[in-house]
Design an enzyme around this catalytic site. Structure first.
Site, PDB file in Angstrom:
ATOM      1  N   HIS A 166      38.150   7.364 -12.872  1.00  8.39           N
ATOM      2  CA  HIS A 166      37.419   7.084 -14.108  1.00  8.39           C
ATOM      3  C   HIS A 166      36.756   8.364 -14.609  1.00  8.39           C
ATOM      4  O   HIS A 166      36.516   9.302 -13.840  1.00  8.39           O
ATOM      5  CB  HIS A 166      36.357   6.014 -13.858  1.00  8.39           C
ATOM      6  CG  HIS A 166      36.932   4.671 -13.553  1.00  8.39           C
ATOM      7  ND1 HIS A 166      36.161   3.525 -13.558  1.00  8.39           N
ATOM      8  CD2 HIS A 166      38.193   4.276 -13.236  1.00  8.39           C
ATOM      9  CE1 HIS A 166      36.924   2.482 -13.266  1.00  8.39           C
ATOM     10  NE2 HIS A 166      38.159   2.917 -13.055  1.00  8.39           N
TER      11      HIS A 166
ATOM     12  N   GLU B 224      33.687   9.013 -15.464  1.00  8.84           N
ATOM     13  CA  GLU B 224      32.422   9.328 -14.794  1.00  8.84           C
ATOM     14  C   GLU B 224      32.669   9.934 -13.410  1.00  8.84           C
ATOM     15  O   GLU B 224      32.006  10.898 -13.027  1.00  8.84           O
ATOM     16  CB  GLU B 224      31.551   8.065 -14.645  1.00  8.84           C
ATOM     17  CG  GLU B 224      31.156   7.438 -15.970  1.00  8.84           C
ATOM     18  CD  GLU B 224      32.118   6.349 -16.438  1.00  8.84           C
ATOM     19  OE1 GLU B 224      31.698   5.518 -17.256  1.00  8.84           O
ATOM     20  OE2 GLU B 224      33.298   6.348 -15.998  1.00  8.84           O
TER      21      GLU B 224
ATOM     22  N   CYS C 187      31.272   1.264 -15.050  1.00 10.20           N
ATOM     23  CA  CYS C 187      31.588   0.104 -14.220  1.00 10.20           C
ATOM     24  C   CYS C 187      30.720   0.159 -12.956  1.00 10.20           C
ATOM     25  O   CYS C 187      30.073   1.184 -12.687  1.00 10.20           O
ATOM     26  CB  CYS C 187      33.076   0.111 -13.860  1.00 10.20           C
ATOM     27  SG  CYS C 187      33.538   1.383 -12.651  1.00 10.20           S
TER      28      CYS C 187
ATOM     29  N   CYS D 124      31.375   3.290 -10.819  1.00 14.64           N
ATOM     30  CA  CYS D 124      30.840   4.524 -11.402  1.00 14.64           C
ATOM     31  C   CYS D 124      29.319   4.529 -11.368  1.00 14.64           C
ATOM     32  O   CYS D 124      28.703   5.557 -11.090  1.00 14.64           O
ATOM     33  CB  CYS D 124      31.364   4.702 -12.818  1.00 14.64           C
ATOM     34  SG  CYS D 124      33.139   5.048 -12.873  1.00 14.64           S
TER      35      CYS D 124
END
Length: 151
Positions: free
Chosen positions: A48, A50, A78, A81
């Protein structure tokens, strides 16, 4: 946030991942890292934006402790993260699009908001939701027009 948005657009243009970008600045506002989602490019479901930005910032500082840093994310992080942000000791989160926005575009989002995670963990994290939300929806619209794959 503008750099995170630009990175998200670059990532979807290259078909490397979803319409997500993140940027991290230090306590003085100096840019440490910018990254986008690379789930499809790396064939790694944890790639992801992040996570990629945290990894870059930690390598740049030579430390996993990002105390005093701020993360800007084009979408609400999420739970994975958010946890990585907590472990890195990042105390300020600014995000644009909401979990509901991402779900609207077809992403299989956990419906657990960062504010709820903060409360459950008794954390001091400062969370600023819907920061530049309209601008952060631009990569989602571009991704939709490109018939991008969700996950």
């Amino acid at each position: 946030m503008k750099l995170a948005i630009k990175s998200a657009i670059a990532g979807i243009t290259k078909k490397e991942g979803g319409p997500f970008g993140a940027a991290i600045v230090d306590k003085n506002g100096k840019l440490l890292a910018v990254a986008h989602n690379t789930v499809w490019k790396s064939c790694t479901p944890t790639a992801h934006a992040e996570m990629n930005a945290i990894s870059k910032a930690a390598k740049k500082l030579g430390s996993i402790d990002l105390t005093g840093c701020t993360i800007y994310s084009t979408a609400e992080p999420c739970p994975m993260c958010f946890t990585a942000i907590h472990w890195a000791r990042i105390r300020d989160i600014y995000f644009g699009a909401t979990i509901e926005d991402a779900a609207h575009y077809g992403f299989h989002e956990f419906k657990i908001h960062n504010l709820k995670l903060k409360m459950l963990g008794h954390l001091k994290t400062k969370i600023t939701p819907a920061f530049m939300r309209n601008e952060c929806l631009v990569p989602f619209e571009k991704w939709k027009r490109m018939n991008g794959r969700s996950y």
